[in-house]
Write a protein that holds these residues in place. Structure first.
Motif, PDB file in Angstrom:
ATOM      1  N   ASN A  99      36.105  44.855  40.129  1.00 43.26           N
ATOM      2  CA  ASN A  99      35.217  44.868  41.301  1.00 43.26           C
ATOM      3  C   ASN A  99      35.991  45.182  42.571  1.00 43.26           C
ATOM      4  N   GLY A 100      36.973  46.064  42.476  1.00 40.40           N
ATOM      5  CA  GLY A 100      37.702  46.490  43.669  1.00 40.40           C
ATOM      6  C   GLY A 100      39.020  45.769  43.882  1.00 40.40           C
ATOM      7  N   GLY A 101      39.440  44.931  42.917  1.00 40.95           N
ATOM      8  CA  GLY A 101      40.678  44.170  43.098  1.00 40.95           C
ATOM      9  C   GLY A 101      41.937  44.957  42.776  1.00 40.95           C
ATOM     10  N   ILE A 102      41.806  46.230  42.497  1.00 41.90           N
ATOM     11  CA  ILE A 102      42.982  47.044  42.165  1.00 41.90           C
ATOM     12  C   ILE A 102      42.760  48.444  42.733  1.00 41.90           C
ATOM     13  N   LEU A 103      43.852  49.059  43.211  1.00 42.86           N
ATOM     14  CA  LEU A 103      43.746  50.389  43.802  1.00 42.86           C
ATOM     15  C   LEU A 103      43.937  51.461  42.731  1.00 42.86           C
ATOM     16  N   ASP A 104      43.400  52.648  42.989  1.00 54.02           N
ATOM     17  CA  ASP A 104      43.555  53.746  42.029  1.00 54.02           C
ATOM     18  C   ASP A 104      45.033  54.054  41.790  1.00 54.02           C
ATOM     19  N   ASP A 105      45.842  53.986  42.875  1.00 54.52           N
ATOM     20  CA  ASP A 105      47.285  54.259  42.738  1.00 54.52           C
ATOM     21  C   ASP A 105      47.929  53.277  41.768  1.00 54.52           C
ATOM     22  N   GLU A 106      47.508  52.020  41.866  1.00 52.42           N
ATOM     23  CA  GLU A 106      48.088  50.989  40.993  1.00 52.42           C
ATOM     24  C   GLU A 106      47.682  51.232  39.539  1.00 52.42           C
ATOM     25  N   ILE A 107      46.436  51.668  39.348  1.00 45.77           N
ATOM     26  CA  ILE A 107      45.991  51.980  37.978  1.00 45.77           C
ATOM     27  C   ILE A 107      46.825  53.139  37.438  1.00 45.77           C
ATOM     28  N   ASP A 108      47.065  54.139  38.301  1.00 48.20           N
ATOM     29  CA  ASP A 108      47.882  55.287  37.869  1.00 48.20           C
ATOM     30  C   ASP A 108      49.293  54.841  37.491  1.00 48.20           C
ATOM     31  N   GLU A 109      49.803  53.812  38.202  1.00 49.87           N
ATOM     32  CA  GLU A 109      51.159  53.322  37.892  1.00 49.87           C
ATOM     33  C   GLU A 109      51.196  52.508  36.603  1.00 49.87           C
ATOM     34  N   GLY A 110      50.013  52.095  36.108  1.00 54.97           N
ATOM     35  CA  GLY A 110      49.976  51.350  34.847  1.00 54.97           C
ATOM     36  C   GLY A 110      49.537  49.906  34.998  1.00 54.97           C
ATOM     37  N   TYR A 111      49.158  49.498  36.232  1.00 51.60           N
ATOM     38  CA  TYR A 111      48.717  48.112  36.405  1.00 51.60           C
ATOM     39  C   TYR A 111      47.279  47.936  35.917  1.00 51.60           C
ATOM     40  N   ILE A 112      46.973  46.728  35.473  1.00 53.30           N
ATOM     41  CA  ILE A 112      45.598  46.367  35.121  1.00 53.30           C
ATOM     42  C   ILE A 112      45.311  44.974  35.684  1.00 53.30           C
ATOM     43  N   LEU A 113      44.050  44.626  35.761  1.00 52.78           N
ATOM     44  CA  LEU A 113      43.669  43.252  36.093  1.00 52.78           C
ATOM     45  C   LEU A 113      43.364  42.543  34.779  1.00 52.78           C
ATOM     46  N   ALA A 114      44.147  41.498  34.505  1.00 56.03           N
ATOM     47  CA  ALA A 114      44.037  40.847  33.192  1.00 56.03           C
ATOM     48  C   ALA A 114      42.684  40.177  32.991  1.00 56.03           C
ATOM     49  N   CYS A 115      42.038  39.742  34.101  1.00 57.00           N
ATOM     50  CA  CYS A 115      40.798  38.968  33.950  1.00 57.00           C
ATOM     51  C   CYS A 115      39.610  39.827  33.548  1.00 57.00           C
ATOM     52  N   CYS A 116      39.722  41.141  33.725  1.00 58.57           N
ATOM     53  CA  CYS A 116      38.555  41.979  33.423  1.00 58.57           C
ATOM     54  C   CYS A 116      38.959  43.180  32.563  1.00 58.57           C
ATOM     55  N   SER A 117      40.075  43.033  31.835  1.00 56.86           N
ATOM     56  CA  SER A 117      40.524  44.109  30.942  1.00 56.86           C
ATOM     57  C   SER A 117      40.466  43.624  29.505  1.00 56.86           C
ATOM     58  N   ARG A 118      39.840  44.439  28.675  1.00 62.15           N
ATOM     59  CA  ARG A 118      39.722  44.095  27.253  1.00 62.15           C
ATOM     60  C   ARG A 118      40.460  45.158  26.448  1.00 62.15           C
ATOM     61  N   PRO A 119      41.340  44.716  25.536  1.00 63.30           N
ATOM     62  CA  PRO A 119      42.155  45.704  24.817  1.00 63.30           C
ATOM     63  C   PRO A 119      41.328  46.547  23.849  1.00 63.30           C
ATOM     64  N   ARG A 120      41.738  47.801  23.751  1.00 67.58           N
ATOM     65  CA  ARG A 120      41.183  48.683  22.704  1.00 67.58           C
ATOM     66  C   ARG A 120      42.327  48.961  21.748  1.00 67.58           C
ATOM     67  N   GLY A 121      42.612  48.032  20.902  1.00 68.81           N
ATOM     68  CA  GLY A 121      43.769  48.157  20.015  1.00 68.81           C
ATOM     69  C   GLY A 121      44.954  47.409  20.596  1.00 68.81           C
ATOM     70  N   GLU A 122      46.092  47.506  19.913  1.00 70.26           N
ATOM     71  CA  GLU A 122      47.280  46.738  20.309  1.00 70.26           C
ATOM     72  C   GLU A 122      47.767  47.153  21.702  1.00 70.26           C
ATOM     73  N   VAL A 123      48.107  46.160  22.526  1.00 69.14           N
ATOM     74  CA  VAL A 123      48.640  46.457  23.864  1.00 69.14           C
ATOM     75  C   VAL A 123      49.884  45.613  24.132  1.00 69.14           C
ATOM     76  N   GLU A 124      50.734  46.156  24.999  1.00 67.41           N
ATOM     77  CA  GLU A 124      51.927  45.427  25.462  1.00 67.41           C
ATOM     78  C   GLU A 124      51.766  45.170  26.948  1.00 67.41           C
TER      79      GLU A 124
END
Ligand code: FES
Length: 361
Positions: free
Chosen positions: A333-358
């Motif tokens: 809901n806006g808690g992360i910037l597009d640049d941060e997503i491009d760098e590989g960041y995610i918000l753990a509270c609203c991210s659901r894995p699609r397969g194994e993740v590190e």
């Protein structure tokens, strides 16, 4: 005795406080109204100034017990005065974090802070004229924006309407009344819910409605509106404006009450059993299984890995972590910037894995 005095620096000789995490040092605690305090902070490192937008928020890590809690507060200070920041908070009966601040946070104490973040700012949604509408401690982003506009553009056209339970509960009353005298195009109105016996009040009383908005700003249809307060209050303002034919593209609101954490998403079962997925937490050296529909944050907690979280709804950015590999579905809901997503960041509270993740946590 030789005392080392801090050397004088202009702001362009300082560095901005804009990294993801810092510590803040409390420098002042100021009572504002019953159960309302302002806590003012400076950066823990000398030579830094604060860079943020008026109306944005920070998340503070509060050491209330063996496990700290994360709480998100709007800054009431103005970035036009960048050497300190302040939050103005109201302690509710059942509040843990804010009550801790009232009882323990004193000048000299340092807290970890994350941010600033948020989109609720005139800087992001500029208009020719503004209508600020708030209730209770929802006044804080409006005061931040008013202070900023008063410093940068004192002739700004602002209609400021605030609702409080009683005259004593109006936060920043004297400062706002002073602004109304100083700023040529600043109109101020308060609506009081109730008066105690014998209390004098010549202003508006009752609940907010279209007529009271029009009384303060007859041209409200032409204004850019910012609204902050409890959810029912904002719903009333929204409905009043929409019912009057207001262009809701010019309406912006900020909820200051915590949003309930999202329930697990129900995963469609197309014949086979939905599978839990493996989540590897590299820094703690732990790994766990994320149940179908659960978030990375839930998987971390189940595995004994601590990821700080406040809103748990993709809003505040507190739970930002680096995803090292794998895919997730993120519904923020806006808690992360597009640049941060491009760098590989995610918000753990609203991210659901699609397969194994590190995850770097
Ligand atoms: S906890 Fe606020 S965005 Fe995740």
């Amino acid at each position: 005795m030789n005392i080392a005095l801090p050397s004088y620096r202009h702001v362009d000789e300082m560095r901005p406080w804009s990294d993801r995490e810092h510590r803040l040092e409390c420098v002042a605690v100021t009572p504002e109204a019953p159960d309302v305090m302002t806590f003012t902070f400076r950066p823990d490192r000398p030579g830094h100034f604060f860079r943020y937008l008026p109306g944005q928020f920070v998340t503070l890590e509060l050491p209330v017990g063996p496990e700290p809690v994360m709480r998100t507060y709007t800054l009431s200070s103005s970035p036009s005065r960048p050497y300190t920041v302040a939050v103005t908070v109201k302690a509710q009966k059942d509040s843990i974090g804010t009550r801790w601040m009232f009882d323990h946070l004193k000048p000299g104490l340092q807290l970890k802070a994350i941010g600033p973040l948020g989109d609720f700012s005139y800087a992001r949604h500029p208009g020719a004229k503004y209508l600020f509408v708030s209730a209770g401690s929802g006044i804080t982003p409006m005061v931040s924006m008013t202070r900023d506009l008063s410093d940068r553009q004192p002739d700004s056209d602002i209609a400021f309407l605030h609702c409080a339970r009683s005259p004593d509960d109006i936060i920043f009353r004297w400062e706002l009344e002073a602004k109304a005298r100083e700023m040529p195009n600043f109109t101020l109105g308060f609506i009081i819910e109730q008066l105690s016996h014998g209390q004098l009040w010549s202003g508006l009383k009752g609940r907010i409605d279209k007529a009271k908005i029009a009384l303060l700003a007859s041209d409200f249809l032409e204004r850019t509106v910012f609204c902050c307060g409890p959810a029912p209050f904002m719903a009333t303002v929204r409905e009043s404006l929409a019912g009057a034919g207001f262009d809701m593209a010019n309406y912006h609101e900020e909820a200051f009450q915590p949003v309930a954490p999202p329930p697990p998403v129900v995963v469609a079962d197309h014949g086979g059993e939905a599978q839990a997925t493996k989540v590897i937490f590299t820094m703690s050296g732990k790994e766990g299984l994320c149940e179908p529909g659960h978030t990375i944050l839930q998987a971390a907690r189940a595995s004994g890995v601590r990821i700080g979280a406040a809103c748990e709804s993709g809003l505040c950015g507190t739970c930002k972590v680096m995803k090292l590999s794998g895919e997730v579905e993120m519904d923020h809901n806006g808690g992360i910037l597009d640049d941060e997503i491009d760098e590989g960041y995610i918000l753990a509270c609203c991210s659901r894995p699609r397969g194994e993740v590190e995850i770097e946590a």
